[in-house]
Design a protein around this motif. Structure first.
Motif, PDB file in Angstrom:
ATOM      1  N   GLN A 356       0.818  -1.208   0.000  1.00  0.00           N
ATOM      2  CA  GLN A 356       0.000   0.000   0.000  1.00  0.00           C
ATOM      3  C   GLN A 356       0.856   1.263   0.000  1.00  0.00           C
ATOM      4  O   GLN A 356       0.557   2.231  -0.713  1.00  0.00           O
ATOM      5  CB  GLN A 356      -0.930  -0.003   1.216  1.00  0.00           C
ATOM      6  CG  GLN A 356      -1.963  -1.124   1.225  1.00  0.00           C
ATOM      7  CD  GLN A 356      -3.047  -0.931   0.177  1.00  0.00           C
ATOM      8  OE1 GLN A 356      -3.099   0.093  -0.490  1.00  0.00           O
ATOM      9  NE2 GLN A 356      -3.914  -1.919   0.030  1.00  0.00           N
ATOM     10  N   LEU A 357       1.932   1.264   0.788  1.00  0.00           N
ATOM     11  CA  LEU A 357       2.798   2.443   0.825  1.00  0.00           C
ATOM     12  C   LEU A 357       3.475   2.664  -0.526  1.00  0.00           C
ATOM     13  O   LEU A 357       3.551   3.797  -1.020  1.00  0.00           O
ATOM     14  CB  LEU A 357       3.852   2.289   1.930  1.00  0.00           C
ATOM     15  CG  LEU A 357       3.329   2.375   3.368  1.00  0.00           C
ATOM     16  CD1 LEU A 357       4.437   2.027   4.359  1.00  0.00           C
ATOM     17  CD2 LEU A 357       2.783   3.773   3.662  1.00  0.00           C
ATOM     18  N   ALA A 358       3.958   1.574  -1.122  1.00  0.00           N
ATOM     19  CA  ALA A 358       4.578   1.678  -2.447  1.00  0.00           C
ATOM     20  C   ALA A 358       3.552   2.116  -3.484  1.00  0.00           C
ATOM     21  O   ALA A 358       3.833   2.950  -4.355  1.00  0.00           O
ATOM     22  CB  ALA A 358       5.198   0.335  -2.843  1.00  0.00           C
ATOM     23  N   GLY A 359       2.343   1.547  -3.379  1.00  0.00           N
ATOM     24  CA  GLY A 359       1.286   1.923  -4.304  1.00  0.00           C
ATOM     25  C   GLY A 359       0.866   3.376  -4.135  1.00  0.00           C
ATOM     26  O   GLY A 359       0.603   4.077  -5.106  1.00  0.00           O
ATOM     27  N   GLY A 360       0.803   3.828  -2.887  1.00  0.00           N
ATOM     28  CA  GLY A 360       0.457   5.213  -2.629  1.00  0.00           C
ATOM     29  C   GLY A 360       1.479   6.166  -3.221  1.00  0.00           C
ATOM     30  O   GLY A 360       1.128   7.186  -3.827  1.00  0.00           O
ATOM     31  N   LEU A 361       2.749   5.829  -3.056  1.00  0.00           N
ATOM     32  CA  LEU A 361       3.810   6.645  -3.637  1.00  0.00           C
ATOM     33  C   LEU A 361       3.722   6.637  -5.162  1.00  0.00           C
ATOM     34  O   LEU A 361       3.875   7.681  -5.817  1.00  0.00           O
ATOM     35  CB  LEU A 361       5.177   6.125  -3.182  1.00  0.00           C
ATOM     36  CG  LEU A 361       6.395   6.883  -3.714  1.00  0.00           C
ATOM     37  CD1 LEU A 361       6.360   8.343  -3.257  1.00  0.00           C
ATOM     38  CD2 LEU A 361       7.690   6.213  -3.244  1.00  0.00           C
ATOM     39  N   ALA A 362       3.442   5.451  -5.730  1.00  0.00           N
ATOM     40  CA  ALA A 362       3.323   5.332  -7.185  1.00  0.00           C
ATOM     41  C   ALA A 362       2.173   6.180  -7.712  1.00  0.00           C
ATOM     42  O   ALA A 362       2.290   6.863  -8.735  1.00  0.00           O
ATOM     43  CB  ALA A 362       3.119   3.869  -7.577  1.00  0.00           C
ATOM     44  N   SER A 363       1.030   6.150  -6.998  1.00  0.00           N
ATOM     45  CA  SER A 363      -0.128   6.946  -7.416  1.00  0.00           C
ATOM     46  C   SER A 363       0.169   8.435  -7.320  1.00  0.00           C
ATOM     47  O   SER A 363      -0.213   9.221  -8.194  1.00  0.00           O
ATOM     48  CB  SER A 363      -1.338   6.590  -6.545  1.00  0.00           C
ATOM     49  OG  SER A 363      -2.455   7.354  -6.895  1.00  0.00           O
ATOM     50  N   LEU A 364       0.867   8.808  -6.254  1.00  0.00           N
ATOM     51  CA  LEU A 364       1.222  10.210  -6.068  1.00  0.00           C
ATOM     52  C   LEU A 364       2.153  10.677  -7.177  1.00  0.00           C
ATOM     53  O   LEU A 364       1.981  11.757  -7.752  1.00  0.00           O
ATOM     54  CB  LEU A 364       1.889  10.390  -4.704  1.00  0.00           C
ATOM     55  CG  LEU A 364       1.901  11.800  -4.105  1.00  0.00           C
ATOM     56  CD1 LEU A 364       0.490  12.319  -3.897  1.00  0.00           C
ATOM     57  CD2 LEU A 364       2.668  11.792  -2.783  1.00  0.00           C
ATOM     58  N   VAL A 365       3.156   9.857  -7.489  1.00  0.00           N
ATOM     59  CA  VAL A 365       4.099  10.188  -8.556  1.00  0.00           C
ATOM     60  C   VAL A 365       3.383  10.244  -9.903  1.00  0.00           C
ATOM     61  O   VAL A 365       3.607  11.160 -10.710  1.00  0.00           O
ATOM     62  CB  VAL A 365       5.254   9.160  -8.600  1.00  0.00           C
ATOM     63  CG1 VAL A 365       6.105   9.359  -9.852  1.00  0.00           C
ATOM     64  CG2 VAL A 365       6.120   9.274  -7.354  1.00  0.00           C
ATOM     65  N   ALA A 366       2.507   9.260 -10.141  1.00  0.00           N
ATOM     66  CA  ALA A 366       1.770   9.230 -11.403  1.00  0.00           C
ATOM     67  C   ALA A 366       0.904  10.473 -11.573  1.00  0.00           C
ATOM     68  O   ALA A 366       0.745  10.991 -12.683  1.00  0.00           O
ATOM     69  CB  ALA A 366       0.895   7.979 -11.477  1.00  0.00           C
ATOM     70  N   GLY A 367       0.355  10.969 -10.444  1.00  0.00           N
ATOM     71  CA  GLY A 367      -0.463  12.168 -10.508  1.00  0.00           C
ATOM     72  C   GLY A 367       0.308  13.390 -10.965  1.00  0.00           C
ATOM     73  O   GLY A 367      -0.276  14.340 -11.487  1.00  0.00           O
ATOM     74  N   HIS A 368       1.634  13.359 -10.771  1.00  0.00           N
ATOM     75  CA  HIS A 368       2.482  14.466 -11.215  1.00  0.00           C
ATOM     76  C   HIS A 368       3.104  14.191 -12.582  1.00  0.00           C
ATOM     77  O   HIS A 368       3.464  15.126 -13.299  1.00  0.00           O
ATOM     78  CB  HIS A 368       3.567  14.738 -10.176  1.00  0.00           C
ATOM     79  CG  HIS A 368       3.035  15.308  -8.893  1.00  0.00           C
ATOM     80  ND1 HIS A 368       2.723  16.640  -8.747  1.00  0.00           N
ATOM     81  CD2 HIS A 368       2.723  14.711  -7.707  1.00  0.00           C
ATOM     82  CE1 HIS A 368       2.265  16.860  -7.521  1.00  0.00           C
ATOM     83  NE2 HIS A 368       2.252  15.706  -6.875  1.00  0.00           N
ATOM     84  N   ILE A 369       3.239  12.919 -12.927  1.00  0.00           N
ATOM     85  CA  ILE A 369       3.739  12.573 -14.264  1.00  0.00           C
ATOM     86  C   ILE A 369       2.674  12.855 -15.309  1.00  0.00           C
ATOM     87  O   ILE A 369       2.921  13.499 -16.334  1.00  0.00           O
ATOM     88  CB  ILE A 369       4.152  11.085 -14.335  1.00  0.00           C
ATOM     89  CG1 ILE A 369       5.399  10.822 -13.481  1.00  0.00           C
ATOM     90  CG2 ILE A 369       4.423  10.674 -15.779  1.00  0.00           C
ATOM     91  CD1 ILE A 369       5.795   9.353 -13.419  1.00  0.00           C
TER      92      ILE A 369
END
Length: 412
Positions: A356-369
């Motif tokens: 979940q933490l990795a996924g949360g970071l991935a979603s956050l990064v994707a939101g900026h990509i």
């Protein structure tokens, strides 16, 4: 009920079938709650006047909250009857989902997703611990396959119906309906599931912190934890923006979205059990590598796609989920063989937390990509696809090392 003693027992008892059904329903509710955010993103963003970055924050908030709760719960995961633990977190999850259905602003929805994540993010790890306690290793591929049909069911029954309700009323209604169904399912589990407490008869560490520390510090678990980190990236990178990409970039009507999810769900509801059987018959690693190859190819095709037809997009989506299922199911079955019985709850909770933490970071990064252009189209979606490909390859290497180092009879 305990793990069958005979190493050759492969038939499910009547009670085991009932347990699989109940666990699958729980997975259905939790997965649907998360999955709804993806197709409803194209409706929620304009409704609440939020940007892709803010929507990515909403999605990641669930994941971060789930990751934190997983770590906090890990030390206690093997110190209670797993049934009671399951029901406690499930009721909290339904409360968070109800809040989502009542949210009227970005801030309210963000807080609702945090509450849903704090409780819902732990449920999957408890489900896996129960499945591992009640089923022998040679049955777990099929068990995970059946439980993962909840994913397909959420697509067949949940997502099209959710989009239909949103299109005819508003995006709040699917969450409220999910709560109503979830309460019925929770009552059934409270009534019919027997206590899952055999692990309590075994020697435990004296304190919850010591239990958590010993699990985290176990050298043979390290590769498993790292592999989960890379495996989690895919869904959180692409899924939150898939509906907006499909509508705005590929030219598919919002009213046609249910068709894509319906057809994909019908296909994957058959794929799950078949993948589970294949994992038990041909080897979990082989099936995982096959799924990884299929997924990588389809991710590259999908993220580079331009305006297309409903038939093409649906076909790509179906094949993509064949790859996803062919990774998810054997991975979970293989991970079930890693921890000792007295550490299954904490091991699964830590794995879920990392995921979940990795996924949360991935979603956050994707939101900026991913950026939204003036024409409403999403840009740089293919870059998120490249990240998914890279992490998928790394996860494959790690799982190969785990498989090579594993001594299944000792860890069953």
């Amino acid at each position: 009920m305990t793990t069958p003693a005979s190493p050759v027992a492969t038939a499910f008892s009547g009670y085991q079938k009932l347990v699989v059904g109940m666990l699958a329903f729980l997975q259905f509710a939790v997965i649907l709650d998360f999955m709804l955010m993806s197709p409803l993103g194209a409706i929620i963003m304009p409704s609440l006047s939020i940007t892709p970055a803010q929507f990515g924050t909403v999605v990641s908030a669930y994941a971060f909250a789930a990751g934190i709760s997983g770590l906090l719960m890990a030390g206690f995961a093997d110190r209670f009857d797993r049934k009671k633990l399951l029901l406690f977190f499930y009721m909290g999850f339904l409360g968070g989902t109800l809040w989502c259905g009542l949210a009227q602003s970005f801030e309210s929805l963000l807080l609702a997703r945090i509450v849903a994540g704090l409780f819902g993010g732990v449920i999957g790890s408890v489900v896996l611990a129960i499945a591992t306690d009640l089923f022998a290793p040679q049955m777990r591929g099929r068990v995970m396959g059946f439980i993962q049909t909840a994913f397909a069911a959420s697509q067949i029954l949940g997502l099209p119906f959710g989009i239909y309700l949103s299109n005819h009323w508003n995006w709040h209604v699917p969450f409220l309906v999910l709560v109503a169904l979830g309460v019925i399912g929770g009552l059934l589990i409270a009534w019919r599931m027997q206590p899952v407490a055999e692990h309590l008869k075994l020697k435990q560490e004296h304190g919850a912190f010591a239990h958590l520390r010993h699990t985290v510090a176990e050298p043979r678990y390290l590769l498993s934890f790292v592999s989960v980190l890379f495996l989690a990236t895919g869904g959180f990178m692409l899924m939150p923006f898939s509906s907006a990409f499909t509508v705005n970039n590929l030219g598919i009507s919002l009213h046609d979205l249910p068709v894509i999810y319906l057809v994909t769900g019908i296909a994957t509801i058959f794929i799950g059990p078949l993948v589970g059987k294949a994992a038990d018959s041909f080897g979990k690693l082989r099936v995982f590598l096959f799924g990884t190859a299929v997924m990588i190819v389809m991710v590259l095709i999908y993220t580079h796609l331009s305006t297309s037809t409903l038939a093409v997009v649906t076909t790509i989506n179906v094949v993509l989920f064949v790859g996803i299922f062919s990774r998810m199911i054997p991975f979970q079955a293989l991970m079930s063989q890693v921890p000792a019985q007295t550490q299954r709850g904490s091991f699964n909770a830590i794995n879920a937390s990392i995921s979940q933490l990795a996924g949360g970071l991935a979603s956050l990064v994707a939101g900026h990509i991913v950026q939204e252009g003036a024409d409403g189209k999403l840009h740089h979606y293919e870059i998120a696809g490249y990240v998914v490909v890279a992490t998928s390859l790394l996860a494959s290497v790690l799982l190969w090392r785990i498989q090579r180092a594993a001594t299944a009879p000792a860890r069953a």
